[in-house]
Enzyme design. Sequence first.
Site, PDB file in Angstrom:
ATOM      1  N   ASP A 465      31.887  -6.257  55.089  1.00 24.68           N
ATOM      2  CA  ASP A 465      31.277  -5.831  53.825  1.00 24.68           C
ATOM      3  C   ASP A 465      32.313  -5.391  52.812  1.00 24.68           C
ATOM      4  O   ASP A 465      32.092  -5.453  51.617  1.00 24.68           O
ATOM      5  CB  ASP A 465      30.288  -4.684  54.071  1.00 24.68           C
ATOM      6  N   GLU A 471      35.066   1.260  57.070  1.00 24.96           N
ATOM      7  CA  GLU A 471      33.834   0.544  57.386  1.00 24.96           C
ATOM      8  C   GLU A 471      34.133  -0.874  57.876  1.00 24.96           C
ATOM      9  O   GLU A 471      34.278  -1.103  59.050  1.00 24.96           O
ATOM     10  CB  GLU A 471      32.900   0.550  56.166  1.00 24.96           C
ATOM     11  N   GLU A 749      31.012  -2.994  44.679  1.00 23.23           N
ATOM     12  CA  GLU A 749      29.784  -2.714  45.423  1.00 23.23           C
ATOM     13  C   GLU A 749      28.678  -2.248  44.487  1.00 23.23           C
ATOM     14  O   GLU A 749      27.505  -2.504  44.698  1.00 23.23           O
ATOM     15  CB  GLU A 749      30.093  -1.611  46.442  1.00 23.23           C
ATOM     16  N   HIS A 767      33.598  -6.085  47.394  1.00 21.43           N
ATOM     17  CA  HIS A 767      32.339  -6.147  48.133  1.00 21.43           C
ATOM     18  C   HIS A 767      31.615  -7.461  47.839  1.00 21.43           C
ATOM     19  O   HIS A 767      31.111  -7.647  46.733  1.00 21.43           O
ATOM     20  CB  HIS A 767      31.480  -4.956  47.685  1.00 21.43           C
TER      21      HIS A 767
HETATM   22  C1  BGC Z   1      27.665  -1.427  53.161  1.00 22.47           C
HETATM   23  C2  BGC Z   1      26.760  -2.333  52.404  1.00 22.47           C
HETATM   24  C3  BGC Z   1      25.449  -2.396  53.096  1.00 22.47           C
HETATM   25  C4  BGC Z   1      24.911  -1.021  53.210  1.00 22.47           C
HETATM   26  C5  BGC Z   1      23.586  -0.934  53.851  1.00 22.47           C
HETATM   27  C6  BGC Z   1      27.050  -0.085  53.193  1.00 22.47           C
HETATM   28  O1  BGC Z   1      27.838   0.847  53.759  1.00 22.47           O
HETATM   29  O2  BGC Z   1      28.933  -1.419  52.612  1.00 22.47           O
HETATM   30  O3  BGC Z   1      27.343  -3.526  52.125  1.00 22.47           O
HETATM   31  O4  BGC Z   1      24.557  -3.211  52.430  1.00 22.47           O
HETATM   32  O5  BGC Z   1      25.805  -0.143  53.785  1.00 22.47           O
HETATM   33  O6  BGC Z   1      23.240   0.351  54.032  1.00 22.47           O
END
Ligand code: BGC
Length: 904
Positions: A465, A471, A749, A767
């Site tokens: 992501d 993450e 994001e 993102h």
């Molecule tokens: C991610 C996102 C994801 C989301 C869902 C985030 O921490 O980076 O891409 O859609 O969490 O809760």
Amino acid sequence: MSKQNECMTCISGGGLIPEGLLCEYAVDPLGIDTPFPRFSWKVKAHERGDYQTACQVLVSESLDALDEDTGDMWDSGRMETRQSVNVTYSGKPLLSGRTYYWKVLVWNSKGEVSHYSKPARFEMGFLSQDEWKGEWITHSSFMGRPSSPMFRREFIMEKEVARARAYISGLGYYELRINGSKVGDHVLDPGWTDYTKRVLYVTYDVIPYLKQGANVIGVMLGNGWFGSSPQMILKLSIEFVDGTTQSIVSDKDWVVATNDSIVENSIYNGETYDARLEKPGWDMPGYETKSDEWSPPIIAEPPGGIMVSQLFEPIKVAQDITPISVNSPRPGIYVYDLGQNISGWARLKVSGRAGTRVVMRFAELIYEDGTINRENLRTAAATDVYILKGEGIEVYEPRFTYHGFRYIQVEGFPWEPSLDSITGRVVRSSVEQTGKFRCSNELINKIQQNAVWTEANNLHSIPTDCSQRDERLGWLNDMTVRAEEAVYNFHLARLYSKWVDDISDTQGPKTGAITDTAPFARYGRRPADPVASSYLVVPWLVYLHYGDRRILEKHYEGMKKWEAYLGRSVDDYIVNYSYYGDWSPPLTESVRGSIGAGAVSATTPGILMSTGFYYYNAILMSKMAGVLGKLEEEREYISLAERIKEAFNRRFFNRETNQYATGSQSCHVFPLFLGLVPEESKAAVIEHLVNDIVEKHNGHLTTGNLCSKYIMDVLTEVGRADVAYVLATQTTYPSWGYMVSKGATTMWERWEYVTGGWQTGMASHDHPMIATISAWFYKALGGILVDEEGPGIGRIIIKTHILEDLRFVECSLNTVRGLVQSNWKRYDGGLTMDIVIPWNASARVCVPVGEEGLGKAIIKEGDRIIWKDGKYTGGVPGIMDGTTNGQYVTFEVGSGTYHFECSL
Ligand code: BGC
């Protein structure tokens, strides 16, 4: 007489030659561990409209036999088939570790036969788990300590080698070395999986590294995703020219030491490397292993998963970037700007006194004073430290970490560094970039470039992501929409097949529930948010773009279970839970104080999104059931979809106002995308949507990660590509162009430009979930659409939209069948289109003439008029037919290169 010779008489000489032979999507792969590998080829043809009518595949144990046109493992005979992509092996059982050779010949549409292709080969990995003879080994002192072990094994090899393979897995990450050299060019290997379910091993041809006499294998390990007690397994198989063999496996006969130079290593936090503590020569013969440092390894508990060959593209260094500037905002602090947000690391070149400590901190942003801003990294320390050994010019790059960054803040440099003291190293899964898009609008080009960078920066054996904070997970919700953009830009058949296995590994065998992230780690929940339709969407895209039916076969039952799980979470067909929904819309649309720093939509009910995806899954399941010949289930899913549709409209649609739920853009976009809107209300719903965009929001969207894709598709589909274009070229908040105006080189994001404050916990600047607009560029502007009737690019639709100020588009895809190209250019009074359709494919080419052009357009292909007075005039090779369709004149074309010119 050999088959080839029998056929010689009918060879056309027309230059038909199968080439580009692939086995399991790879050139001459090692380590195939399916008993039924699949073969693909392309043909460069000189005549238009040509296609394959039959083929013959030969697979042989020896090259000599193949040269004689003997397929001693498999001679398919003449197979009457158009299939040239993923033709499944069906000969004698293949054996582990063996090399096989294969070639193919084809018959074309005129019944002419080609020459055989040049031979290709593939080598088998282990077909059964028992063939792994090595033991998992580790170092006792690593239990619970963040460090890096190094393993060493010396052996004598006396004879001439015919073949030598190393099979290795090292968790979290390994670096394999033989006689002082790193083997291969993989980094951060093997790919990440749930190690309790599947562990990936990698096969190397190690002949170039071995020599007669004493040899040393060395393995370094890092923590990676495994944790702080890394362990490894290895098998080296050597075959000598005289037919004898030698095998070395990981066991108690090795020695292990702490790799003191790697003081710390962590994906999120970085690596600390003390060059003074290196053990020079440790991976070379003759090195003395002192007993206070080196000891026998201990046998580790196996991680639990089955051993699977890593057949997808490994992570590699893809590119080097020279910084565009270096500034010194404060004495002793130097900030490098790469001019591009990347994922990877920096290579440092330095000289100085032993013990000098150079600290490199990585960031996506800088403060006004020129120092780095790392507020959005959460707990990731993203810091690499190099401690000099003091021996002239030293070059350092880390092994077991990576960062997402544009800026590198260097401290402790012994003198004033120059621009070339730092090089940005772009690190990602080495999938091929297959799509190209460029047009006359520079803003769109920049958005496309940002999308490609963002996608590339987030391919690290899974689709991640983000690349910078603590993450970097494979979020299924994002992937539901992101995957299409990704398969337009990159070749992802293999990486996605692996990731869908990761999803299936998360599935509860009884409940069928999958999880929000795959592999399931750190964040996300079980069951996944119902918007996690990527479990179905990704296999479907792999089938459509790469002609891969196997991924459907393999996961059909799992997908079915997930849909059944959702079916048990409903009240009257309305799914009763949601966590993220249309996640991360503009802040004005979000629930403040919600999870994800205000990323939950306040205007689009989560339940509406969940139920929509329950419906979408039913549609996809029906299509997949159809492909797999499960006709009863196909019908059942169609009827399930019908019932969900009715319930959806009952619950969310107000027939009086023609409005869905709150009337937000997403509330209208999603049912339109899904085809849920009653026919008689469609125009009114579209009007609501368009008014909301154009009037209420002055040409802006209010959508989150999911509907920001669908809004572009829907507007185009309903004939309002002009409005989609307004969104695509918008430059004020919220928009993709706004990001560009703020200097973004990758997608954010959030729609907001977040550099600090309460939103920074969820404010990655790299993102891919809203990079989805890139697919729209290919589909709507380039006009390249895959046709479900011809999966694997068997059939393509070229349908461009000539919008606003656009003067030209250049768009192409390097597909499993070859190049697909759609270039167009406008000139006063007309349009040219340069189209390429690969061999063994066909297309519907739609020439946009507008309503008034239907009668008066004159269309030429090359020098010949093919359309005049509203009629197809015919007679051009490769073009079968011409009709009108809406505002387009549509030609049925076969493979070949075409130059259309349309004057109005
Ligand atoms: C991610 C996102 C994801 C989301 C869902 C985030 O921490 O980076 O891409 O859609 O969490 O809760």
